[in-house]
Design a protein around this motif. Structure first.
Motif, mmCIF file in Angstrom:
data_model
loop_
_atom_site.group_PDB
_atom_site.id
_atom_site.type_symbol
_atom_site.label_atom_id
_atom_site.label_comp_id
_atom_site.label_asym_id
_atom_site.label_seq_id
_atom_site.Cartn_x
_atom_site.Cartn_y
_atom_site.Cartn_z
ATOM 1 N N TYR A 1 -1.489 -12.318 -5.561
ATOM 2 C CA TYR A 1 -1.374 -10.943 -5.916
ATOM 3 C C TYR A 1 -1.878 -9.821 -4.905
ATOM 4 O O TYR A 1 -0.962 -8.673 -4.846
ATOM 5 N N LYS B 1 5.735 -7.035 -6.866
ATOM 6 C CA LYS B 1 5.899 -6.468 -5.551
ATOM 7 C C LYS B 1 6.776 -5.415 -5.675
ATOM 8 O O LYS B 1 6.651 -4.045 -5.288
ATOM 9 N N MET C 1 -3.043 0.910 -1.319
ATOM 10 C CA MET C 1 -2.899 -0.551 -2.212
ATOM 11 C C MET C 1 -3.826 -0.267 -3.430
ATOM 12 O O MET C 1 -4.575 0.282 -3.864
ATOM 13 N N GLN D 1 -1.806 -9.810 -1.893
ATOM 14 C CA GLN D 1 -0.960 -9.653 -0.654
ATOM 15 C C GLN D 1 0.352 -8.768 -1.032
ATOM 16 O O GLN D 1 0.818 -7.837 -0.384
ATOM 17 N N LYS D 2 0.894 -8.867 -2.358
ATOM 18 C CA LYS D 2 2.027 -8.432 -2.852
ATOM 19 C C LYS D 2 1.665 -6.915 -3.303
ATOM 20 O O LYS D 2 2.450 -6.190 -3.327
ATOM 21 N N LEU D 3 0.322 -6.436 -3.524
ATOM 22 C CA LEU D 3 -0.016 -5.393 -4.067
ATOM 23 C C LEU D 3 -0.391 -4.394 -2.741
ATOM 24 O O LEU D 3 -0.656 -3.143 -2.834
ATOM 25 N N LYS D 4 -0.265 -4.854 -1.316
ATOM 26 C CA LYS D 4 -0.725 -4.272 -0.374
ATOM 27 C C LYS D 4 0.537 -3.148 0.052
ATOM 28 O O LYS D 4 1.849 -3.352 -0.091
ATOM 29 N N LEU E 1 3.395 -12.618 -10.649
ATOM 30 C CA LEU E 1 3.831 -13.002 -9.026
ATOM 31 C C LEU E 1 5.308 -12.446 -8.769
ATOM 32 O O LEU E 1 5.841 -12.058 -7.633
ATOM 33 N N LYS F 1 5.085 -2.518 -8.003
ATOM 34 C CA LYS F 1 4.448 -1.627 -6.843
ATOM 35 C C LYS F 1 5.074 -0.738 -5.995
ATOM 36 O O LYS F 1 4.634 0.441 -5.763
ATOM 37 N N GLU F 2 6.180 -1.393 -5.413
ATOM 38 C CA GLU F 2 6.875 -0.504 -4.366
ATOM 39 C C GLU F 2 7.659 0.710 -4.982
ATOM 40 O O GLU F 2 7.992 1.677 -4.195
#
Length: 237
Positions: A232, A198, A1, A234-237, A194, A201-202
């Motif tokens: 944020y 995601k 993360m 949650q989206k960065l997990k 936002l 990061k992916e």
């Protein structure tokens, strides 16, 4: 993360526009950490039009996550960083009259200068990061300076993503792969939101930290600060 570091410059801009101390930048930093943010970023400029040098000092005892100070390493900035001793210093080559950061370092052209600056900070136990464009030659140049990390300048990606061009991520992915092979840590920032965080990061292997300020504050006007911080994370997990 990847860690979320909240840039609080916009809170200082709002404070300064009215005078006084509302909103209070130290209290905001304490609150976003309590809401789950894993770092605080500030970018003091010489004219102190948003974050002031004294803010950097006042924040030091209150930032118990990671403390990141960004800026152009002129002498007054270097003196401030060496006094405050944050977790990380991010070197940004912005002109004094720049509204916001708009380019990464030419790490090849400015190698000797960067080596001197980075050596000084690292000798004082401060992790270093260099703001760079997603250009392979500049990533290699960053490695030669002795920096610990790079921060990928993401405005180009964010703009193209907003137009529907997801292929704009390619240069950033390639830069990240090279940085990983060179044992350089990877941070990123500028116009991440936002909407695009995601996907970014992916596609960035080894992403350690993102610094987000303008978008996060703007989104919080509608959705609330605590809620946006959690979104944020949650989206960065």
């Amino acid at each position: 993360m990847a860690k979320l570091s909240v840039n609080i410059n916009k809170i200082a801009t709002l404070r300064n526009s009215r005078g006084g101390d509302v909103p209070n930048v130290v209290q905001f930093a304490k609150d976003v950490q309590r809401f789950g943010a894993e770092g605080i970023t500030i970018h003091p400029r010489p004219d102190e039009r948003h974050i002031r040098y004294q803010d950097a000092r006042d924040l030091k005892p209150e930032v118990y996550t990671e403390y990141n100070i960004e800026g152009n390493p002129i002498q007054s900035f270097m003196d401030l960083v060496l006094e405050v001793k944050p977790t990380q210093v991010t070197l940004v080559p912005d002109a004094e009259d720049a509204i916001t950061s708009n380019a990464g370092w030419d790490t090849v052209k400015h190698k000797d200068f960067l080596v001197d600056v980075i050596t000084e900070f690292k000798n004082n136990g401060i992790r270093t990061s260099i703001f760079v464009d997603p250009v392979l030659q500049q990533i290699e140049g960053a490695k030669a300076t002795g920096t610990d990390r790079i921060e990928l300048y993401t405005e180009g990606f964010a703009h193209q993503y907003g137009l529907g061009n997801k292929n704009s991520i390619k240069a950033y992915t390639e830069s990240a792969v090279l940085a990983n092979s060179l044992d350089l840590g990877i941070n990123a920032g500028h116009d991440l939101s936002l909407e695009n965080i995601k996907f970014f990061k992916e596609n960035i292997p080894g992403l350690l930290e993102v610094s987000i300020g303008h978008a996060l504050v703007a989104e919080s006007l509608y959705l609330g600060v605590e809620n946006v911080v959690q979104m944020y994370l949650q989206k960065l997990k």
